[in-house]
Design an enzyme around this catalytic site. Structure first.
Site, short mmCIF file in Angstrom:
data_model
loop_
_atom_site.label_atom_id
_atom_site.label_comp_id
_atom_site.label_asym_id
_atom_site.label_seq_id
_atom_site.Cartn_x
_atom_site.Cartn_y
_atom_site.Cartn_z
N CYS A 143 0.83 -1.21 0.00
CA CYS A 143 0.00 0.00 0.00
C CYS A 143 0.86 1.26 0.00
O CYS A 143 1.56 1.55 0.98
CB CYS A 143 -0.93 -0.03 1.22
SG CYS A 143 -1.68 1.55 1.63
N CYS B 84 0.00 3.88 2.71
CA CYS B 84 0.47 3.39 4.02
C CYS B 84 1.93 3.77 4.23
O CYS B 84 2.33 4.23 5.31
CB CYS B 84 0.33 1.86 4.11
SG CYS B 84 -1.34 1.22 3.90
#
Length: 402
Positions: free
Chosen positions: A52, A55
């Site tokens: 991600c 993230c």
């Protein structure tokens, strides 16, 4: 000499500054709850995955900041949880995590009091954390107010933003269907009214849509709306409509519908959108060969202009062949493999190429080529400092079992 001395001091200070962000616990979720209870604090859990991008951005740019650490360490016991590994797999189900990063703020018993899906700035993140201490802003409280009949537009704007932050898209759609038809035209242009419209969306050629088109300049001129937000609302309405036409009607009808919508709005990515709509038509009609050849032709044309940008188009089509159950009996696997193999050297560092090919070789039961590609993926990821996640390891296990 003085400049050198200052540089040495800075080198000594920087490591200390970088350590003043959030202090994450390196323990189990159960132990974090116990510590929070003992310290009379709430719990913050950063739900992430190794693949991600947002993230990684938060971990790199937001969590290490001193003001973030000062607030979070004083009020929360924090833990980072890879939702595709270890106990994170079960916690994904427990807390219904479907978007990344998901930021969970909970009490010491593990009950979520607030949730969000990422933040772009430290100030935004701290604001989300503060909501965990303010019941009046917590989603549960807002939902109760809505169910009890609160239809004040300042409240509705707050509610739809909270739903969006929590990634509750179905709930936002429901609010839109219930509230927008009751709105008066003069409310469309207000900040709170447009916030509801922008988050819930409108239908093509609906009363609100027609008002938006007729009064475009008035919306764009509002400082709290502007061209970008206006285009998003109109473009989303058109896209939703064209997908429905593409999947339910003929190609001539789709062509006509596209031409009709272009009178109102033309996206900067119009050619990509048109490719998507035609692709959806062929899939809906189960014309899988036409779908594949159409997508490949579009990718070939894009490849002639910009090879690296077009690579993603080839991969998206090929990966659909690998994982879309509707294409299981279409017999497109070898075509997809040949297509990706022919362009894979465009970007030798691409992880997506290897993952796509590994998935296709799994589907064709080619263990040797499947392992070659999944191992290449893992090596590239490891060289970049990323450990293989659960999805990658699961794919490798399936290939090894052939």
């Amino acid at each position: 000499m003085k400049k050198i001395a200052i540089a040495v001091v800075m080198l000594l200070v920087l490591p200390k500054l970088s350590a003043q962000g959030i202090s994450f616990e390196h323990s189990t979720f159960k132990e974090v709850l116990a510590k929070a209870k003992a310290e009379k604090k709430l719990v913050f859990m950063d739900c992430f995955t190794t693949w991600c991008g947002p993230c990684k951005m938060m971990a790199r740019d937001i969590f290490p900041q001193q003001n973030v650490g000062d607030y979070m360490n004083a009020n929360f016991v924090s833990i980072k949880m890879d939702m595709e590994k270890g106990e994170g797999i079960e916690l994904t189900k427990t807390y219904d995590v479907s978007a990344y990063p998901t930021l969970l703020f909970m009490d010491a018993d593990g009950k979520v009091v607030h949730r969000a899906t990422g933040a772009e700035k430290a100030e935004d993140f701290i604001e989300q954390a503060k909501i965990a201490f303010d019941p009046s802003k917590q989603l549960d409280n807002l939902e109760k107010q809505y169910q009890s009949g609160n239809r004040d537009f300042a409240f509705l704007a707050q509610y739809v933003k909270a739903l969006y932050t929590a990634y509750k898209l179905d709930a936002i759609e429901k609010v839109g269907k219930e509230v927008i038809p009751t709105m008066k035209p003069e409310q469309y242009l207000t900040e709170n009214g447009f916030t509801v419209i922008a988050h819930a969306g409108v239908d093509y050629k609906s009363k609100v849509y027609n008002y938006l088109i007729k009064n475009k300049k008035a919306f764009i001129d509002k400082p709290y709306i502007g061209k970008e937000s206006y285009d998003y609302v109109v473009g989303t309405a058109i896209s939703k409509y064209l997908v429905e036409v593409a999947t339910k009607k003929t190609l001539p009808e789709l062509d006509k519908a596209i031409a009709e919508t272009e009178k109102d709005y033309v996206s900067p990515q119009q050619s990509q959108y048109k490719t998507y709509y035609y692709g959806q038509h062929y899939l809906a009609q189960k014309q899988y060969d036409k779908w594949f050849e159409f997508n490949k032709k579009q990718a070939d044309e894009a490849f002639a202009k910009n090879q690296k940008e077009a690579l993603g188009s080839y991969i998206n089509t090929a990966y659909s062949v690998a994982v879309n159950p509707d294409l299981d009996k279409a017999g497109l696997e070898q075509k997809a493999i040949a297509m990706v193999e022919s362009v894979k050297n465009t970007d030798p560092e691409s992880l997506a190429v290897n993952f796509c090919l590994a998935s296709l070789y799994l589907k064709t039961a080619n263990k040797e080529k499947g392992l070659e590609n999944i191992n290449a993926y893992i090596k590239k990821a490891t060289d970049k400092g990323d450990e293989p996640n659960a999805r990658v390891l699961a794919l490798k296990t399936k290939i090894e079992s052939l």
